[in-house]
Design a protein around this motif. Structure first.
Motif, PDB file in Angstrom:
ATOM      1  N   GLY A  91       0.783  -1.227   0.000  1.00  0.00           N
ATOM      2  CA  GLY A  91       0.000   0.000   0.000  1.00  0.00           C
ATOM      3  C   GLY A  91       0.812   1.272   0.000  1.00  0.00           C
ATOM      4  O   GLY A  91       0.249   2.371   0.048  1.00  0.00           O
ATOM      5  N   LEU A  92       2.134   1.163  -0.047  1.00  0.00           N
ATOM      6  CA  LEU A  92       2.952   2.372  -0.122  1.00  0.00           C
ATOM      7  C   LEU A  92       2.892   2.941  -1.529  1.00  0.00           C
ATOM      8  O   LEU A  92       2.876   2.195  -2.510  1.00  0.00           O
ATOM      9  N   SER A  93       2.874   4.248  -1.632  1.00  0.00           N
ATOM     10  CA  SER A  93       3.007   4.874  -2.942  1.00  0.00           C
ATOM     11  C   SER A  93       4.409   4.620  -3.474  1.00  0.00           C
ATOM     12  O   SER A  93       5.327   4.255  -2.720  1.00  0.00           O
ATOM     13  N   ARG A  94       4.597   4.812  -4.765  1.00  0.00           N
ATOM     14  CA  ARG A  94       5.930   4.643  -5.345  1.00  0.00           C
ATOM     15  C   ARG A  94       6.941   5.552  -4.640  1.00  0.00           C
ATOM     16  O   ARG A  94       8.063   5.145  -4.338  1.00  0.00           O
ATOM     17  N   GLN A  95       6.512   6.779  -4.362  1.00  0.00           N
ATOM     18  CA  GLN A  95       7.402   7.747  -3.728  1.00  0.00           C
ATOM     19  C   GLN A  95       7.775   7.315  -2.313  1.00  0.00           C
ATOM     20  O   GLN A  95       8.953   7.323  -1.932  1.00  0.00           O
ATOM     21  N   VAL A 100      11.344   4.952   1.974  1.00  0.00           N
ATOM     22  CA  VAL A 100      11.594   3.947   3.002  1.00  0.00           C
ATOM     23  C   VAL A 100      12.803   3.082   2.623  1.00  0.00           C
ATOM     24  O   VAL A 100      13.640   2.748   3.465  1.00  0.00           O
ATOM     25  N   HIS A 101      12.901   2.743   1.347  1.00  0.00           N
ATOM     26  CA  HIS A 101      14.050   1.961   0.876  1.00  0.00           C
ATOM     27  C   HIS A 101      15.348   2.747   1.075  1.00  0.00           C
ATOM     28  O   HIS A 101      16.366   2.184   1.511  1.00  0.00           O
ATOM     29  N   LEU A 132      18.303  12.872   3.766  1.00  0.00           N
ATOM     30  CA  LEU A 132      17.627  11.685   3.267  1.00  0.00           C
ATOM     31  C   LEU A 132      16.331  12.076   2.565  1.00  0.00           C
ATOM     32  O   LEU A 132      15.538  12.866   3.089  1.00  0.00           O
ATOM     33  N   LYS A 133      16.110  11.536   1.380  1.00  0.00           N
ATOM     34  CA  LYS A 133      14.893  11.842   0.631  1.00  0.00           C
ATOM     35  C   LYS A 133      13.681  11.383   1.422  1.00  0.00           C
ATOM     36  O   LYS A 133      13.647  10.294   1.978  1.00  0.00           O
ATOM     37  N   GLY A 134      12.682  12.253   1.469  1.00  0.00           N
ATOM     38  CA  GLY A 134      11.445  11.923   2.154  1.00  0.00           C
ATOM     39  C   GLY A 134      11.419  12.337   3.605  1.00  0.00           C
ATOM     40  O   GLY A 134      10.403  12.173   4.278  1.00  0.00           O
ATOM     41  N   ILE A 135      12.532  12.863   4.106  1.00  0.00           N
ATOM     42  CA  ILE A 135      12.576  13.322   5.493  1.00  0.00           C
ATOM     43  C   ILE A 135      12.807  14.826   5.490  1.00  0.00           C
ATOM     44  O   ILE A 135      13.873  15.303   5.114  1.00  0.00           O
TER      45      ILE A 135
END
Length: 211
Positions: A91-95, A100-101, A132-135
């Motif tokens: 259920g995670l979006s691609r982004q 997370v990866h 970090l991307k996404g943070i």
């Protein structure tokens, strides 16, 4: 070195803020002292914070549970073994799967050391995580406030906090990030505690359907 709030310091800060600011004092008088809302330090909490971005807490928690079921554990190695495509099946979006990866890769390689972060000063924690991307600032603020229990963190971008500030301070409109920073100055060095008082108001009035 970062200093965490103790229970005694937390209780003293609530009393000090309630005495210093009548608006905060009314919240404490009406609803009692706010919970500390503690989270565990480490990788799993940052994963959950990424999932919480721009969705409800319930939705993020459900996605987290599905991710944990598929990975076996919310740990860097398990997440890397799962891979981004299977994270999307949870259920995670691609982004968000990419974010997370990337976090898992940084933790697995030693680029992020959560034990060191637990002892580091607030700005050192921010400097380590922001690249970090996404943070972004909101994620770091909540990690500092809830996981590391730092006393003077102010998540000015948090929409619930903004709405609570509007209601508690009797403002005509919800304050933006710049206005929130100005409001928070009066509550140093206990802005983390002030934030909890405001969230306490938000949660209690939302349940009752009042502003």
């Amino acid at each position: 070195m970062g200093i965490a709030l103790t229970r005694a310091a937390y209780e003293a800060a609530i009393a000090e803020l309630a005495a210093r600011d009548p608006a905060l004092g009314r919240v404490v008088a009406d609803y009692g002292p706010p919970p500390r809302w503690k989270r565990k330090q480490g990788f799993a909490t940052l994963v959950l914070l990424i999932l919480e971005q721009q969705v409800s807490l319930a939705s993020a928690e459900a996605t987290f549970a599905r991710l944990e079921e598929r990975a076996g554990a919310i740990e860097p190695g398990a997440i890397l073994a799962l891979g981004e495509e299977r994270m999307k099946e949870a259920g995670l979006s691609r982004q968000k799967a990419r974010y997370v990866h990337g976090l898992a890769a940084a933790a697995a390689s030693g680029g992020i050391d959560f034990r060191k972060l637990g002892r580091a000063a607030d700005e050192a924690v921010r400097a380590a995580l922001i690249p970090l991307k996404g943070i972004g600032d909101w994620t770091v603020d909540i990690y500092l406030l809830a996981a590391l229990q730092r006393p003077d963190v102010w998540p000015a971008r948090d929409l619930a906090l903004q709405e609570a500030a509007r209601a508690v301070k009797g403002l005509d409109a919800r304050p933006d990030e710049k206005a929130m920073h100005a409001i928070g100055e009066a509550w140093r060095p206990w802005r983390s505690v002030a934030a909890r008082i405001l969230w306490h108001h938000y949660l209690n009035t939302r349940r009752r359907g009042r502003a």
